[in-house]
Scaffold this active site. Structure first.
Site, mmCIF file in Angstrom:
data_model
loop_
_atom_site.group_PDB
_atom_site.id
_atom_site.type_symbol
_atom_site.label_atom_id
_atom_site.label_comp_id
_atom_site.label_asym_id
_atom_site.label_seq_id
_atom_site.Cartn_x
_atom_site.Cartn_y
_atom_site.Cartn_z
ATOM 1 N N PHE A 1 -6.794 -4.058 11.259
ATOM 2 C CA PHE A 1 -6.821 -4.097 12.668
ATOM 3 C C PHE A 1 -7.001 -2.745 13.422
ATOM 4 O O PHE A 1 -7.821 -2.375 14.331
ATOM 5 C CB PHE A 1 -5.792 -4.740 13.521
ATOM 6 C CG PHE A 1 -5.442 -4.640 15.005
ATOM 7 C CD1 PHE A 1 -6.251 -5.134 15.910
ATOM 8 C CD2 PHE A 1 -4.332 -3.847 15.290
ATOM 9 C CE1 PHE A 1 -6.082 -4.770 17.007
ATOM 10 C CE2 PHE A 1 -4.074 -3.521 16.629
ATOM 11 C CZ PHE A 1 -4.964 -3.972 17.440
ATOM 12 N N LEU A 2 -6.311 -1.668 12.722
ATOM 13 C CA LEU A 2 -6.102 -0.450 13.595
ATOM 14 C C LEU A 2 -7.630 0.459 13.245
ATOM 15 O O LEU A 2 -8.174 0.883 14.190
ATOM 16 C CB LEU A 2 -4.915 0.393 13.006
ATOM 17 C CG LEU A 2 -3.806 -0.298 13.510
ATOM 18 C CD1 LEU A 2 -2.626 0.230 12.731
ATOM 19 C CD2 LEU A 2 -3.282 -0.187 14.896
ATOM 20 N N ASP A 3 -7.943 0.548 11.788
ATOM 21 C CA ASP A 3 -9.050 1.302 11.713
ATOM 22 C C ASP A 3 -10.367 0.573 12.525
ATOM 23 O O ASP A 3 -11.346 1.130 13.025
ATOM 24 C CB ASP A 3 -9.501 1.314 10.169
ATOM 25 C CG ASP A 3 -9.170 2.658 9.792
ATOM 26 O OD1 ASP A 3 -9.444 3.704 10.497
ATOM 27 O OD2 ASP A 3 -8.526 2.820 8.830
ATOM 28 N N ASP B 1 -0.321 5.768 9.321
ATOM 29 C CA ASP B 1 -1.108 6.511 8.622
ATOM 30 C C ASP B 1 -2.379 6.915 9.466
ATOM 31 O O ASP B 1 -2.367 6.768 10.422
ATOM 32 C CB ASP B 1 -1.771 5.718 7.346
ATOM 33 C CG ASP B 1 -2.331 4.521 7.656
ATOM 34 O OD1 ASP B 1 -2.714 4.284 8.809
ATOM 35 O OD2 ASP B 1 -2.600 3.665 6.675
ATOM 36 N N ARG C 1 -7.108 2.795 -4.335
ATOM 37 C CA ARG C 1 -7.948 3.040 -3.113
ATOM 38 C C ARG C 1 -8.334 4.491 -3.137
ATOM 39 O O ARG C 1 -7.641 5.429 -2.919
ATOM 40 C CB ARG C 1 -7.304 2.836 -1.657
ATOM 41 C CG ARG C 1 -8.300 2.964 -0.649
ATOM 42 C CD ARG C 1 -7.703 2.185 0.536
ATOM 43 N NE ARG C 1 -6.676 2.872 1.437
ATOM 44 C CZ ARG C 1 -6.300 2.647 2.366
ATOM 45 N NH1 ARG C 1 -6.844 1.534 3.288
ATOM 46 N NH2 ARG C 1 -4.994 3.183 2.776
ATOM 47 N N ARG D 1 7.749 8.806 -6.536
ATOM 48 C CA ARG D 1 8.918 7.673 -6.254
ATOM 49 C C ARG D 1 8.356 6.451 -5.551
ATOM 50 O O ARG D 1 8.757 5.452 -5.915
ATOM 51 C CB ARG D 1 10.098 8.601 -5.606
ATOM 52 C CG ARG D 1 11.130 7.735 -5.173
ATOM 53 C CD ARG D 1 12.338 8.678 -4.472
ATOM 54 N NE ARG D 1 13.214 7.763 -3.931
ATOM 55 C CZ ARG D 1 14.289 8.174 -3.344
ATOM 56 N NH1 ARG D 1 14.411 9.235 -3.040
ATOM 57 N NH2 ARG D 1 15.587 7.437 -3.106
ATOM 58 N N SER E 1 -3.182 7.328 3.489
ATOM 59 C CA SER E 1 -1.381 7.394 3.454
ATOM 60 C C SER E 1 -1.305 8.869 2.606
ATOM 61 O O SER E 1 -0.132 9.054 2.548
ATOM 62 C CB SER E 1 -0.834 6.139 2.692
ATOM 63 O OG SER E 1 -1.168 6.080 1.438
ATOM 64 N N GLU F 1 -13.190 -2.675 7.828
ATOM 65 C CA GLU F 1 -12.604 -2.102 9.108
ATOM 66 C C GLU F 1 -13.486 -1.347 9.949
ATOM 67 O O GLU F 1 -13.058 -0.504 10.499
ATOM 68 C CB GLU F 1 -11.580 -1.221 8.218
ATOM 69 C CG GLU F 1 -12.114 -0.231 7.180
ATOM 70 C CD GLU F 1 -10.794 0.510 6.328
ATOM 71 O OE1 GLU F 1 -9.829 0.528 6.718
ATOM 72 O OE2 GLU F 1 -11.473 1.203 5.266
ATOM 73 N N VAL G 1 0.919 -0.962 -0.007
ATOM 74 C CA VAL G 1 0.002 0.219 0.265
ATOM 75 C C VAL G 1 1.053 1.165 0.122
ATOM 76 O O VAL G 1 1.743 1.404 0.883
ATOM 77 C CB VAL G 1 -0.945 0.221 1.119
ATOM 78 C CG1 VAL G 1 -1.961 1.102 1.203
ATOM 79 C CG2 VAL G 1 -1.599 -1.191 1.367
ATOM 80 N N ARG H 1 13.534 7.175 -12.340
ATOM 81 C CA ARG H 1 12.912 6.148 -12.096
ATOM 82 C C ARG H 1 11.587 6.073 -13.181
ATOM 83 O O ARG H 1 10.991 7.056 -13.090
ATOM 84 C CB ARG H 1 12.566 5.808 -10.679
ATOM 85 C CG ARG H 1 12.080 4.489 -10.284
ATOM 86 C CD ARG H 1 12.349 4.000 -9.083
ATOM 87 N NE ARG H 1 13.764 4.036 -8.840
ATOM 88 C CZ ARG H 1 14.529 3.843 -7.708
ATOM 89 N NH1 ARG H 1 13.905 4.213 -6.554
ATOM 90 N NH2 ARG H 1 15.834 3.706 -7.556
#
Length: 723
Positions: free
Chosen positions: A458-460, A631, A340, A125, A276, A432, A118, A313
């Site tokens: 898990f976090l959200d 994030d 997303r 970059r 993010s 989530e 993600v 790049r």
């Protein structure tokens, strides 16, 4: 005031209007008038529907708050609680059997299990690094991380360390023995790889010649048969390349001339426009959209300085081999790119509707990102990303089946307006939010012909768990959440529902992020639980981590695991609904203080970069100086946890503010080497970042679903307005 353009009932920022017309649309088959007419119609049709969904979220939360307040101090009776959730429509009826009908998903989604990245698409970059992370050097990943111990003279610092190099080679040879074993020998004893007929042959140090236990694992080579420069092998659908170069510094000292082992790593990447990134206005959104456009057209490039040299790049070319049958063999060499979009909550003034209202940002993302993806799969598309002609959109932060159905309707409308085949756009459901978890099967049913992905976060999910039950009582400590009843049931339930709904062979069942990019030894030890749990993808924080995590999918055949798990007893809904309360907390003062400071430090460390520098995701040192990938999901749980403890008087506002100021000074010290950093502790009253961190905690109960975006966006806009 930025210049605008009128089109129908829309007022559009001129910069966006010109970008869409002159950069995004040419080559897609969609004309500007078609796009803007569709945008006008879709925005005015779906904006009220989204507003209705948000009002429903608020209404349900108010009912939950009242129910818990009325039972303050009482134990929650599970049957009564479930009946209440059904009565208010929070938990919907199970309509019976549900099987997805998704078609034309690429093998990276449907058939091959592997790592998923993600990455903030706002950073060209990083986006290119992730897209190019389809193949990675196992030697580099092992040598450059703590995956190989530094004990016994194997230090990483300084020039090349032959002791460490030997350990890397031994690790890699053991990996080859496990993944692509030889008959009666070890890759550690090979002195020569060559091709005999249509088989791989190897000479061993003993003087004998052998081959693979299963020659079907041999796919091709480069060079000539007698002296190949690489050998291409496959295991569990993942490719492994043994690079041979006796002139190389490593290959020259290797008996078989092996210079490296290259393994297929990041099978897919989510190009993230949401958690993010820090995109709050038209200029920010144009950076996001231009990078996504460059990825879809294949011409994105970024030039930067590294080691005193300018480096440009670009997306890498496909990998070319000679197949076992002697014919050319080409392998797709870029990670399959998903996008997303922003969730339903936020609005943005880049476009206003006929009433002068800012439009839902999710509609802007859906329209622009879908149109851009037609450079890949439209009538003139190169099919460089999706060879099956699909667009993969990950949809975050949905609450329940009606919201999933609405998003499904949105993409049907976009496809019709743009002349696309129905269900070209595939939909990933981020599991989530609590109301999505307990109604996951019905969410899948609502988009059964689009679903390509379900994923736990898990976090959200913990942030929503806390906010949903904010009034129920004080929550357990944050570190104890992973051992709570609901989290294990939640992770099992997601897999159980995915298997029940027929995702294997057509879609991904995913697991969440490993947040510590510097702790790869721990990741190698622990993250194998994800494929063992039946997940055919899981998030990792870097291309290096993708390479190391890929070795887990060689050890575990996820398709076989899924078949075994399909017959197990399903996780219990009652366990998922078990609220992680600490009704009689007996923590001492030191434990409480540590919890406050840990949360405050994490909040400040992330927020100061978001607000002051517009950095939406980065490696942020925690209170122990361990770098964590942060994030908005990590921010949400910390802020909601403190808000909960404030609500139930575990802590006081004064103690939290004192900790905020103490931790601000520590965060300032941790960022002392950053010339762009603005210290907070020098002037708390005028630090917009510090104020944002305080808002997230002290106003946390009022934030919709406990989300951090409204506060962050408002404070970032304030900072930009102040120059």
């Amino acid at each position: 005031m930025a210049e605008t353009v009128k089109h129908g009932g829309l007022t559009v920022a001129k910069k966006l209007y010109e970008f869409v017309n002159t950069e995004a649309l040419p080559g897609t088959g969609v004309e500007p008038d078609t796009f803007w007419s569709a945008a006008d119609d879709i925005i005015h049709k779906f904006s009220p529907k989204i507003a209705s969904m948000l009002r429903k979220r608020k209404s349900l939360q108010n009912k939950l708050n009242r129910w818990h307040r009325q039972r303050a101090g009482q134990a929650i009776e599970p049957v009564e609680y479930r009946n209440f959730l059904e009565e208010i429509g929070y938990l919907v009826p199970d309509k019976g059997e549900c099987r997805i009908a998704t078609r034309n998903t690429d093998d990276e989604i449907a058939r091959v299990a592997g790592s998923q990245l993600v990455v903030p698409v706002m950073n060209a970059r990083y986006a290119l690094n992730a897209a190019n992370a389809r193949y990675g050097s196992l030697y580099d990943a092992l040598y450059g991380t703590d995956a190989i111990s530094e004990d016994g003279g194997a230090e990483r610092a300084g020039g090349f360390n032959p002791v460490r190099g030997e350990r890397v080679i031994a690790w890699a040879r053991k990996f080859l023995d496990d993944a692509v074993p030889l008959f009666g020998g070890s890759h550690a004893d090979v002195t020569r790889y060559f091709i005999k007929g249509r088989k791989l042959a190897v000479s061993l140090s003993s003087g004998s010649v052998t081959g693979l236990v299963d020659n079907a694992q041999f796919r091709g080579f480069t060079g000539d048969k007698a002296n190949p420069t690489s050998i291409l092998l496959v295991n569990n659908g993942l490719h492994v390349e043994i690079a041979i170069d006796r002139s190389h510094v490593i290959g020259g000292s290797d008996d078989a001339g092996v210079a490296d082992v290259i393994i297929e790593s990041a099978m897919s990447t989510i190009m993230d426009c949401e958690d993010s990134v820090a995109a709050v206005d038209t200029d920010d959104k144009l950076v996001v959209y231009r990078n996504w456009l460059g990825l879809m057209k294949g011409d994105l490039a970024d030039t930067f300085e590294k080691g005193g040299h300018a480096i440009t790049r670009r997306l890498v070319a496909d990998r070319e081999y000679t197949g076992v049958n002697g014919k050319p063999l080409s392998l797709h060499s870029r990670s399959l790119m998903l996008v997303r979009n922003v969730g339903l909550l936020m609005t943005i003034g880049t476009i206003t509707d006929s009433n002068g209202n800012d439009i839902p940002e999710t509609l802007l993302d859906a329209l622009v990102n879908t149109a851009i993806a037609l450079h890949d799969v439209g009538p003139n598309g190169a099919f460089r990303n999706s060879r099956k002609g699909s667009i993969y959109v990950v949809v975050p932060k949905m609450h329940g089946p009606k919201e999933a159905a609405l998003v499904n309707q949105l993409y049907t409308a976009i496809e019709k307006s743009f002349g696309m085949k129905r269900n070209t756009v595939k939909m990933g459901i981020m599991d989530e939010e609590r109301r999505t978890t307990i109604n996951l099967k019905e969410c899948i049913r609502a988009a059964r012909s689009r679903v390509f992905f379900i994923n736990t976060g898990f976090l959200d999910r913990t942030g929503d768990e806390i906010h949903t039950s904010m009034e129920a009582g004080p929550m357990i400590r944050k570190a104890d959440m992973k051992a709570s009843t609901w989290i294990d049931a939640y992770e099992r339930w997601n897999v159980d529902v995915g298997l029940e709904c027929g995702l294997p062979g057509a879609a991904q069942i995913g697991k969440g992020m490993w947040a510590m990019p510097d702790l790869m030894a721990d990741m190698l030890e622990q993250k194998i639980v994800h494929p063992k749990a039946g997940a055919n993808t899981a998030w990792v924080p870097s291309p290096t981590a993708a390479t190391l995590h890929a070795t887990h999918y060689h050890q575990v055949n996820v398709a076989d695991v899924q078949k075994q798990l399909a017959s197990r007893e399903k996780a219990k809904l009652e366990d998922i609904l078990s609220i992680p309360l600490a009704p009689n907390p007996n923590w001492d003062r030191k434990e409480i203080q540590n919890e406050i400071e840990n949360n405050c430090q994490g909040i400040l460390g992330y927020v100061v970069r978001w607000v002051d520098q517009g950095v939406g995701c980065s490696k942020v040192p925690d209170i122990n100086n361990v770098g964590l990938m942060e994030d908005r999901a990590t921010l949400r749980i910390s802020a909601q946890h403190l808000a909960n403890w404030l609500r139930h008087k575990v802590v006081t506002r004064g103690k939290v503010m004192k900790a905020m100021k103490k931790m601000a000074a520590i965060v300032d010290q941790q960022n002392a080497g950053d010339p762009a950093y603005r210290p907070m502790a020098d002037d708390f009253d005028n630090s917009i970042a510090f104020k944002a961190a305080c808002d997230l905690v002290f106003e946390g109960r009022k934030q919709p679903s406990g989300y951090t975006e409204p506060v962050l966006h408002a404070r970032r806009i304030e900072l930009k307005a102040n120059g």
